[in-house]
Design a protein around this motif. Sequence first.
Motif, mmCIF file in Angstrom:
data_model
loop_
_atom_site.group_PDB
_atom_site.id
_atom_site.type_symbol
_atom_site.label_atom_id
_atom_site.label_comp_id
_atom_site.label_asym_id
_atom_site.label_seq_id
_atom_site.Cartn_x
_atom_site.Cartn_y
_atom_site.Cartn_z
ATOM 1 N N LEU A 141 -1.965 -4.382 16.295
ATOM 2 C CA LEU A 141 -2.498 -4.603 14.951
ATOM 3 C C LEU A 141 -1.976 -3.523 14.016
ATOM 4 C CD1 LEU A 141 -5.377 -5.042 17.002
ATOM 5 C CD2 LEU A 141 -5.746 -6.338 14.898
ATOM 6 N N ALA A 142 -1.576 -3.945 12.834
ATOM 7 C CA ALA A 142 -1.208 -2.964 11.813
ATOM 8 C C ALA A 142 -2.398 -2.857 10.870
ATOM 9 C CB ALA A 142 0.032 -3.419 11.068
ATOM 10 N N ILE A 143 -2.950 -1.639 10.758
ATOM 11 C CA ILE A 143 -4.171 -1.448 9.966
ATOM 12 C C ILE A 143 -3.843 -0.523 8.810
ATOM 13 C CG2 ILE A 143 -6.584 -0.679 10.047
ATOM 14 C CD1 ILE A 143 -6.365 -1.179 13.129
ATOM 15 N N GLN A 144 -4.215 -0.920 7.625
ATOM 16 C CA GLN A 144 -3.809 -0.161 6.444
ATOM 17 C C GLN A 144 -4.766 -0.459 5.297
ATOM 18 O OE1 GLN A 144 -0.171 -1.473 4.690
ATOM 19 N NE2 GLN A 144 0.556 0.621 4.392
ATOM 20 N N SER A 145 -4.987 0.542 4.471
ATOM 21 C CA SER A 145 -5.860 0.339 3.316
ATOM 22 C C SER A 145 -5.044 0.518 2.048
ATOM 23 C CB SER A 145 -7.000 1.344 3.350
ATOM 24 O OG SER A 145 -7.577 1.444 2.071
ATOM 25 N N ILE A 168 -10.870 3.120 11.434
ATOM 26 C CA ILE A 168 -10.004 2.387 12.354
ATOM 27 C C ILE A 168 -10.823 1.863 13.522
ATOM 28 C CG2 ILE A 168 -8.032 2.591 13.915
ATOM 29 C CD1 ILE A 168 -6.988 4.775 11.957
ATOM 30 N N GLU A 169 -11.661 2.732 14.043
ATOM 31 C CA GLU A 169 -12.489 2.314 15.179
ATOM 32 C C GLU A 169 -13.394 1.149 14.809
ATOM 33 O OE1 GLU A 169 -14.489 5.672 16.955
ATOM 34 O OE2 GLU A 169 -12.514 6.425 17.568
ATOM 35 N N SER A 214 0.830 -1.208 0.000
ATOM 36 C CA SER A 214 0.000 0.000 0.000
ATOM 37 C C SER A 214 0.864 1.257 0.000
ATOM 38 C CB SER A 214 -0.903 0.000 1.234
ATOM 39 O OG SER A 214 -1.546 1.253 1.338
ATOM 40 N N LYS A 215 0.370 2.279 -0.726
ATOM 41 C CA LYS A 215 1.100 3.551 -0.773
ATOM 42 C C LYS A 215 0.750 4.408 0.446
ATOM 43 C CE LYS A 215 0.020 4.675 -5.248
ATOM 44 N NZ LYS A 215 -0.288 3.457 -6.008
ATOM 45 N N PHE A 216 -0.293 3.973 1.187
ATOM 46 C CA PHE A 216 -0.792 4.808 2.280
ATOM 47 C C PHE A 216 -0.257 4.337 3.620
ATOM 48 C CE2 PHE A 216 -3.712 4.713 -1.258
ATOM 49 C CZ PHE A 216 -3.746 6.045 -1.579
ATOM 50 N N GLN A 217 -0.248 5.289 4.572
ATOM 51 C CA GLN A 217 0.332 4.994 5.874
ATOM 52 C C GLN A 217 -0.428 3.907 6.605
ATOM 53 O OE1 GLN A 217 0.714 8.493 8.279
ATOM 54 N NE2 GLN A 217 2.928 8.241 8.291
ATOM 55 N N SER A 218 0.292 3.115 7.368
ATOM 56 C CA SER A 218 -0.416 2.150 8.192
ATOM 57 C C SER A 218 -0.446 2.669 9.626
ATOM 58 C CB SER A 218 0.238 0.775 8.120
ATOM 59 O OG SER A 218 1.486 0.811 8.716
ATOM 60 N N VAL A 219 -1.494 2.250 10.315
ATOM 61 C CA VAL A 219 -1.708 2.715 11.678
ATOM 62 C C VAL A 219 -1.513 1.519 12.603
ATOM 63 C CG1 VAL A 219 -3.424 3.675 13.256
ATOM 64 C CG2 VAL A 219 -3.386 4.374 10.844
ATOM 65 N N TYR A 220 -0.776 1.729 13.708
ATOM 66 C CA TYR A 220 -0.582 0.647 14.683
ATOM 67 C C TYR A 220 -1.492 0.881 15.863
ATOM 68 C CZ TYR A 220 3.302 -0.891 11.917
ATOM 69 O OH TYR A 220 4.051 -1.378 10.888
ATOM 70 N N LYS A 221 -2.257 -0.126 16.205
ATOM 71 C CA LYS A 221 -3.178 -0.021 17.338
ATOM 72 C C LYS A 221 -2.924 -1.172 18.301
ATOM 73 C CE LYS A 221 -6.037 3.455 16.905
ATOM 74 N NZ LYS A 221 -6.221 4.400 18.021
#
Lengths: 330, 777
Positions: free
Chosen positions: B743-747, B757-758, B685-692
């Motif tokens: 969790l690494a969440i990314q689109s 994300i929520e 993915s070119k977009f940032q991933s979010v760590y939760k």
Amino acid sequence: MKELEEKITQVASLEALERVRIEIFGKKGHLAAQFAKMKEIEPSERKAFAQELNRAKESLQQLFDTHYEHLKAQEIERQLQAERVDLSLYSTLANKGALHPVMETMDKIIDYFIALNFSVETGPMVEDDFHNFEALNLPKYHPARDMQDTFYFKDGGLLRTHTSPVQIRTMLETQPPIRMIAPGSVFRRDFDVTHTPMFHQVEGLVVDRKDRVSFANLKSILIDFLHYMFGEVEVRFRPSFFPFTEPSAEVDISCIFCEGEGCRICSHTGWLEVLGCGIVDPNVFKAVGYEEVSGYAFGLGVERFAMLMHQIPDLRSLFEGDIRLLEQFR
Amino acid sequence: MIVTRSWLNEFIDLSSVCDERLYETFNAIGLEVDSMKRIEIDERVVVGEVLSVEKHPDADKLNVCQIDIGAGVRQIVCGASNVVDAKYVAVATIGAVLPENFEIKHAKLRGVESAGMVCASSELGLPDMGKGIMILDESIGELKVGEPIQSYATIADTIIELELTANRGDCLSLFGVARDLSSALNIEMNSFEPKQDDKMKLGIARIAELRSEGSMEANLCYKLATIERLSNLFLVKLRLAMVGVEFNGYLEPLLAYARHTTGVIVRAYDGGIFRNSSEKIAIEAHTCAKGLVEIRGNGTPYGMVGVHQVEVSRVSERSDMILLEASYIAPDTLVEAVSKNRMDPDPLYYQTSRGTNPNLAFGLAYMGELLRRYATFTCYEGELGLIDERKREMIVVDAQEISKIIGMEVELSKIVMILQKLGFEISRMADDNAAVSVPRFRHDICNIQDIAEEIVRIIGINNIPAKALQVDEKPRLNRVTSAYKAKRAFKHRAVGRGFYENLSYLFTDRRLLEKYHFEVVISELDLINPIAEDLNTLRTTLLINLLEAAKRNLNHTIKSIPLFEIGSIFTQNREEKEVLGVVFSGQKEEESLRNAGKPAMIDFATFIERLGGVVGSFDLVACSHQNGLIHPYQSADIVIDGRVCGFLSRLHPTAQEAFGLPVTFIAQISTDALMPTHINATAISKFQSVYKDLSIVLDREVEYREVKSALEALAHPLIQSLYPIDIYHDEALGDQHSLTIRLAIQSMEGTLEESAIESVMEKVMGQLSTKCGAVLR
């Protein structure tokens, strides 16, 4: 002006220099005070005054920058020195294991033949009489079978006594031209200072059309191979006998310990026996159904090579997993 | 096979060939020299004539001898009892230095002056010839009193031990070795011509007969003689001692000497036992089975050709008639028959099984010559013989073909010359080929490559130029080669991770395998002849051998023992498979500054980390393997690419104690599973991933595996990865514990909104509460 210059150059720390900077260049500093005088000056002289003041400011700034760089460099140097470690304390921390010298030697041997476009072949360790003896021109009751004391199984199977059965298997599975080596462990019922019940061999086989492969070719590759393994040694061929080759030879190199002078390791002969080889016996080709072919074969003991190359005195120590030996090869 | 230079000289003149050249020639023609010893005896050891022997006045075992040493008569005290029989002896005179720097000095033995020493053979560096001093006789030449022993060429000989290959039975005699030398050195052989016998009695056929039954596969030849006395056997015995041939019994030294010289099997029978009712010596050769020819007299077996001779048939001083037998039997036929019929052959079988000299007339003539020299005897004229004239092997020798095999041009004339010297007969000669018949003593030669070997031997391999092989190339990178390279790569990774490569025998102790509940090769498939009790079966695991290696290292006070081995193991049905075995015992690293000299012991996490560094990533699932080394609560199956391919475990405390090891971890993995597999890339993915991070509280019974599979079952497209990062327990939590998962969440499509994300986190929590009974902490 002179006074301000001295103020800058006499400072010995970055913190003090920062204080001086504020004192000179700050909003309430000396320079600001001088500029403030401007409005009290006659308009006609104002321009000259301003120019003079700007020059002075520039030169002070330059002096300041230079001194700043100087102090900064000093500070970094102090910091570096403070971080100094005694490297000699750490040189033993390398956390690396070691390959077994026999395996490492085997790899070196295999490298040579892969570079010459030999394929690597394997076969089972539990063999039958046909592949281990019969097809290699060693019929039952042949006195040459005395040369090898064989481990037998109750069902008639045996542990291969050499890697030669791999040659037979490869010849049966493929068609010439063949250029192969068979590295692997082999087994003989012998256990003393110079024998272990298991050891390693690398065998080579080349098969091509009839009249193409000669003894001269065999000499060429083995001399080159032995130079690759042992450096510029002398190589000597002695006629010998193996049931699966004809003509056969044993190959010696000039002793690498005494350079041919004669020592304990070469039994004072100046020569070390390292290889067996020969032109493949027609009976072997007959056993695998090959016609109109010619070929050579050779075989060597890897432990012997490893012991010679690394001056390892005790054969049996190679099978002990002794880290005191192994860590020398890190 | 041992030969001596002076003995060889009987057949080939080696006077122009120095020892050095002889050594090189032997090696060059495939008769490898094991040792070469030149006898050198101090010049002050001389021939002495014993003039008188008297008992020592004060010592029973000593004799006082007056011995003429040429330079005068000396009084010498001698301890050997056989000096009373001696006339000529070897005397070490004053000043002589014997082996081991033993210098002869004036001495007084029990009050009697002694001016020298009478020598035994071993005291002169000669082989041991039995008890007592060496008694010389004229067999070594004219004995001149005072002459240095060193001047007798038959004593100051060069003894050469040759290592023969199994095919060269023809070189198990002085004559055979001389024949090979003749070809290699291009020196003609001396022809052997027995002296005409003037002691002939009447013809042998008058009093003896030879009958055979069955189809004979042996050659036999007999002579009859009467022998009154043997004498002057010194040289015979000395040479037999030099070449290490033992003999036992009357006439045996001469028979052994004849055999070692000619290569013909010569035996002697007491003729009397063959005498039948009509007073004839009747010899029956009876073929009992293929390859077994029995010699009988009056129906009683007295010997088997090539195998043995019955003790009672041997000759003694009392034998009035001696039957000399020369025999030959083809080794291949014989060897097969002996093995099949489980015969118990005598020492001569070593020769007969490798092929002896079929020239029986030569053997008997040489024996006759020995009798003429060393015996008082009479001989019946002629022989009785049975010769199986089998057709000799014929080979057409093409010079071109030989040259192609060798890789060097060899002319036909040269080939023919070499073969003739080796005893081959040329029956037809053409321009570029010749038909040759193979002599019967070279039963090992049957095709053109065997002939090529003879040519190679004699022209010398070192004279063949080395030539590179011209080949039509094709790539040979096959599956085995690739697998070899892959194995080598993970071996190097293991080394990089601090492991040492172990190498152990394919064998192990069956009792140990059974003790630790490993499978064992079923008894019907197991080894018949193991080399040792603790190596009595094929290994079915590498771990026992590795643990034993670890134990040895511990005994050498090594505290951190990381070992690996790649090797074959077997199933109970003896199917071979290759595995990687790993044992890590004791401290997890070496003692150093980093750990203040007290490194921690190896633990589960470190072991897995190290192992992962070697084999790559793997999953662990509940352990399905069972053996006595496995710790039931710290063990797992190793899963690679969805397949169980091995196990790892902490070593069971009971086994740990039995091996005397500290904390130890073990693993065994099939190498097949470690081969590199094909991998396809997935889009990034070119977009940032979010760590939760998500902390949940759940029952301690619930394994992380269940948590993981519950979340994987969601197959949520935005969850890129998830992994546990903390586990916490205190009393307040009771039977539950807290688990934190990251969790690494990314689109792939865009930057995620907080609400998206929520929504993911809600789904995750929902799944965990239904599947695992978890609540948010």
